[in-house]
Scaffold this motif. Structure first.
Motif, PDB file in Angstrom:
ATOM      1  N   ALA A 193     -24.725 -11.475   4.748  1.00 18.73           N
ATOM      2  CA  ALA A 193     -22.993 -10.651   4.946  1.00 18.73           C
ATOM      3  C   ALA A 193     -22.242 -12.233   4.042  1.00 18.73           C
ATOM      4  O   ALA A 193     -22.741 -13.078   4.736  1.00 18.73           O
ATOM      5  N   GLN A 194     -21.575 -12.106   3.893  1.00 24.65           N
ATOM      6  CA  GLN A 194     -20.534 -13.100   3.374  1.00 24.65           C
ATOM      7  C   GLN A 194     -19.252 -13.522   4.142  1.00 24.65           C
ATOM      8  O   GLN A 194     -18.902 -12.264   5.774  1.00 24.65           O
ATOM      9  N   ASP A 195     -19.139 -15.158   4.926  1.00 18.74           N
ATOM     10  CA  ASP A 195     -18.246 -15.031   5.851  1.00 18.74           C
ATOM     11  C   ASP A 195     -17.307 -14.869   4.978  1.00 18.74           C
ATOM     12  O   ASP A 195     -16.555 -15.739   4.325  1.00 18.74           O
ATOM     13  N   PRO A 196     -16.153 -14.273   5.583  1.00 15.44           N
ATOM     14  CA  PRO A 196     -14.550 -14.032   4.960  1.00 15.44           C
ATOM     15  C   PRO A 196     -13.777 -14.592   5.173  1.00 15.44           C
ATOM     16  O   PRO A 196     -12.830 -14.596   4.206  1.00 15.44           O
ATOM     17  N   ASN A 197     -13.615 -16.032   5.776  1.00 13.72           N
ATOM     18  CA  ASN A 197     -13.116 -17.201   6.001  1.00 13.72           C
ATOM     19  C   ASN A 197     -13.818 -17.825   4.755  1.00 13.72           C
ATOM     20  O   ASN A 197     -13.067 -19.187   4.329  1.00 13.72           O
ATOM     21  N   ALA A 198     -14.974 -17.584   4.074  1.00 16.29           N
ATOM     22  CA  ALA A 198     -14.669 -18.767   3.290  1.00 16.29           C
ATOM     23  C   ALA A 198     -15.103 -17.938   1.532  1.00 16.29           C
ATOM     24  O   ALA A 198     -14.365 -17.244   1.239  1.00 16.29           O
ATOM     25  N   GLY A 199     -15.133 -19.068   1.143  1.00 15.64           N
ATOM     26  CA  GLY A 199     -14.982 -18.643  -1.019  1.00 15.64           C
ATOM     27  C   GLY A 199     -14.107 -18.301  -1.374  1.00 15.64           C
ATOM     28  O   GLY A 199     -12.736 -18.953  -0.740  1.00 15.64           O
ATOM     29  N   SER A 200     -13.695 -17.746  -2.757  1.00 20.51           N
ATOM     30  CA  SER A 200     -12.206 -18.043  -2.897  1.00 20.51           C
ATOM     31  C   SER A 200     -12.245 -16.759  -3.469  1.00 20.51           C
ATOM     32  O   SER A 200     -13.155 -16.034  -4.314  1.00 20.51           O
ATOM     33  N   TYR A 201     -10.833 -16.151  -4.153  1.00 18.12           N
ATOM     34  CA  TYR A 201     -10.376 -15.468  -4.776  1.00 18.12           C
ATOM     35  C   TYR A 201      -9.781 -15.505  -6.543  1.00 18.12           C
ATOM     36  O   TYR A 201      -8.127 -16.257  -5.659  1.00 18.12           O
ATOM     37  N   GLU A 202     -10.153 -15.075  -7.310  1.00 17.31           N
ATOM     38  CA  GLU A 202      -8.656 -15.600  -8.401  1.00 17.31           C
ATOM     39  C   GLU A 202      -8.671 -14.276  -8.972  1.00 17.31           C
ATOM     40  O   GLU A 202      -9.706 -13.357  -8.837  1.00 17.31           O
ATOM     41  N   SER A 203      -7.127 -13.901  -9.647  1.00 20.59           N
ATOM     42  CA  SER A 203      -7.221 -12.649 -10.308  1.00 20.59           C
ATOM     43  C   SER A 203      -7.988 -13.232 -11.451  1.00 20.59           C
ATOM     44  O   SER A 203      -8.174 -13.957 -12.165  1.00 20.59           O
ATOM     45  N   TRP A 204      -7.018 -11.916 -12.045  1.00 21.15           N
ATOM     46  CA  TRP A 204      -7.314 -12.114 -13.709  1.00 21.15           C
ATOM     47  C   TRP A 204      -6.939 -13.775 -14.542  1.00 21.15           C
ATOM     48  O   TRP A 204      -5.599 -14.110 -14.051  1.00 21.15           O
ATOM     49  N   CYS A 205      -7.902 -13.815 -15.435  1.00 18.57           N
ATOM     50  CA  CYS A 205      -7.122 -15.202 -15.890  1.00 18.57           C
ATOM     51  C   CYS A 205      -6.820 -14.354 -17.683  1.00 18.57           C
ATOM     52  O   CYS A 205      -7.246 -14.574 -18.139  1.00 18.57           O
ATOM     53  N   ARG A 206      -5.040 -15.303 -17.537  1.00 17.13           N
ATOM     54  CA  ARG A 206      -4.518 -14.045 -19.333  1.00 17.13           C
ATOM     55  C   ARG A 206      -3.628 -14.873 -18.728  1.00 17.13           C
ATOM     56  O   ARG A 206      -4.110 -16.467 -19.436  1.00 17.13           O
ATOM     57  N   ALA A 207      -3.252 -14.786 -20.539  1.00 11.26           N
ATOM     58  CA  ALA A 207      -2.520 -15.278 -21.381  1.00 11.26           C
ATOM     59  C   ALA A 207      -1.761 -16.644 -20.444  1.00 11.26           C
ATOM     60  O   ALA A 207      -1.720 -17.433 -21.147  1.00 11.26           O
ATOM     61  N   ASP A 208      -0.915 -16.261 -19.636  1.00  8.18           N
ATOM     62  CA  ASP A 208       0.781 -16.528 -19.174  1.00  8.18           C
ATOM     63  C   ASP A 208      -0.583 -17.887 -18.222  1.00  8.18           C
ATOM     64  O   ASP A 208      -0.118 -19.125 -17.977  1.00  8.18           O
ATOM     65  N   ASP A 209      -1.738 -17.863 -17.689  1.00  6.54           N
ATOM     66  CA  ASP A 209      -1.770 -19.106 -17.035  1.00  6.54           C
ATOM     67  C   ASP A 209      -3.563 -19.756 -18.619  1.00  6.54           C
ATOM     68  O   ASP A 209      -3.422 -21.435 -18.053  1.00  6.54           O
ATOM     69  N   ALA A 210      -3.365 -19.621 -19.177  1.00  2.94           N
ATOM     70  CA  ALA A 210      -3.877 -20.542 -20.473  1.00  2.94           C
ATOM     71  C   ALA A 210      -3.024 -21.579 -21.310  1.00  2.94           C
ATOM     72  O   ALA A 210      -3.217 -21.882 -21.907  1.00  2.94           O
ATOM     73  N   GLU A 211      -1.172 -21.504 -21.215  1.00  2.00           N
ATOM     74  CA  GLU A 211      -0.835 -21.721 -21.907  1.00  2.00           C
ATOM     75  C   GLU A 211      -0.861 -23.685 -21.511  1.00  2.00           C
ATOM     76  O   GLU A 211      -1.111 -24.357 -20.645  1.00  2.00           O
ATOM     77  N   ILE A 212      -1.696 -24.546 -22.773  1.00  2.00           N
ATOM     78  CA  ILE A 212      -1.645 -25.676 -22.543  1.00  2.00           C
ATOM     79  C   ILE A 212      -0.599 -26.950 -22.334  1.00  2.00           C
ATOM     80  O   ILE A 212       0.510 -26.712 -22.758  1.00  2.00           O
ATOM     81  N   ASP A 213      -0.641 -27.478 -21.269  1.00  2.00           N
ATOM     82  CA  ASP A 213       0.470 -28.593 -20.448  1.00  2.00           C
ATOM     83  C   ASP A 213       0.051 -30.281 -21.122  1.00  2.00           C
ATOM     84  O   ASP A 213      -0.877 -30.384 -20.668  1.00  2.00           O
ATOM     85  N   TRP A 214       0.348 -30.105 -22.344  1.00  2.00           N
ATOM     86  CA  TRP A 214      -0.374 -31.853 -22.930  1.00  2.00           C
ATOM     87  C   TRP A 214      -0.077 -32.910 -22.011  1.00  2.00           C
ATOM     88  O   TRP A 214      -0.865 -33.548 -22.082  1.00  2.00           O
ATOM     89  N   SER A 215       0.735 -33.161 -20.897  1.00  2.00           N
ATOM     90  CA  SER A 215       1.137 -33.943 -20.408  1.00  2.00           C
ATOM     91  C   SER A 215      -0.239 -34.274 -19.231  1.00  2.00           C
ATOM     92  O   SER A 215      -0.381 -35.370 -18.218  1.00  2.00           O
TER      93      SER A 215
END
Length: 308
Positions: A193-215
């Motif tokens: 069984a997985q611990d329901p309180n452990a781990g992480s969830y992330e949605s799709w990695c989309r174009a909006d998530d991939a904009e570079i912040d050069w700073s």
């Protein structure tokens, strides 16, 4: 002792990974009684569909697995086990439980970490050094079912989504699927069984998530570029157009973040908060991927020019 061929297996999957799992099962004599894959789209036929047709296997492409008629059709194959190899349609427990030994599924992370659809991208973006794969017993949650087995994979300092998947998670995943089938056959497959309180969830990695912040620091920028290569492609603005960056490497060149500080025959270097990124392969708006040096010669990019 039971041997390959004594279980009636359904393969449910898509794309090259689904095809590879199907072919690996067949090559060692497994009794695959049916193949399920996604409905046809506008592009070429799915590789798993092509393989099923070539092998003369029953092929089904339901638009939903929620319907009782789909379950009734699946019962007609009298399956012992369903093997899910990259499935994007939700499959409810009522369907997962049709085979008398249940359903097992591949996921490209070490669950419960990185549940969700872009599980290869995010560990790289977050700068992690280890990822892996899980074969688990799916349920009505999203990647929340009990674990059957897991395999670790190191993330090298220059690995990308492409290299981690095609060099490691893909071939290792096919082998792990076969290992899991053997454990199910032997009656030794665990359900941890997985611990329901452990781990992480992330949605799709989309174009909006991939904009570079050069700073940001060089390593953070580099991780984002690696973790979006080849999809969705990290990007920055060149004037009013989006420029995607693919093959790159860290540099010790410094300057005003976002500014081109070096150019060469092979590419150009953009300053970050504490160094720079040497850009080697790009995709300008409306064009295909090309060497960064080719973009330099056609666009007139020069030292001192700044990305938005």
């Amino acid at each position: 002792m039971s041997e390959p061929g004594d279980m009636r297996i359904i393969v449910n999957g898509q794309q090259a990974f689904g095809r590879a799992v199907l072919e690996a099962l067949l090559e060692r004599g497994e009794n695959v009684v049916a193949v399920y894959t996604a409905p046809d789209g506008d592009g070429p036929p799915d590789p798993l569909k092509v393989a099923a047709v070539e092998r003369g296997l029953p092929l089904l492409q339901p638009r939903s697995f929620r319907r009782e008629s789909v379950r009734e059709g699946m019962r007609e194959f009298a399956p012992d086990l369903c093997v899910m190899a990259y499935v994007t349609l939700f499959v409810p427990e009522a369907t997962l439980n049709v085979p008398n030994r249940g359903t097992i599924q591949y996921h490209p992370s070490l669950l419960p970490m990185h549940k969700g659809p872009s599980a290869i991208n995010w560990p790289i973006i977050f700068g992690e050094t280890v990822t892996g794969l899980s074969i688990f017993w799916p349920d009505d949650g999203l990647d929340t079912g009990p674990i059957l087995l897991q395999k670790e994979v190191s993330i090298g300092p220059d690995d990308t989504v492409g290299s981690i998947y095609f060099d490691h998670l893909f071939p290792l995943g096919v082998t792990a699927m076969l290992e899991a089938v053997d454990q199910v056959r032997a009656g030794t497959a665990p359900k941890i069984a997985q611990d329901p309180n452990a781990g992480s969830y992330e949605s799709w990695c989309r174009a909006d998530d991939a904009e570079i912040d050069w700073s940001k620091p060089t390593q953070d920028v580099y991780n984002l570029i690696r973790g979006a290569n080849p999809q969705p492609g990290a990007w920055t603005m060149l004037g009013e157009d989006r420029l995607q960056l693919f093959d790159c490497r860290p540099s010790d060149a410094g300057g005003d973040p976002g500014t081109i500080v070096r150019v060469s025959a092979t590419g150009f270097t953009v300053a970050t908060a504490d160094g720079g990124i040497e850009v080697l392969r790009v995709r300008p708006a409306g064009a295909g991927k090309m060497p960064a040096g080719e973009l330099l010669s056609s666009s007139g990019l020069v030292v001192g020019q700044r990305f938005a």
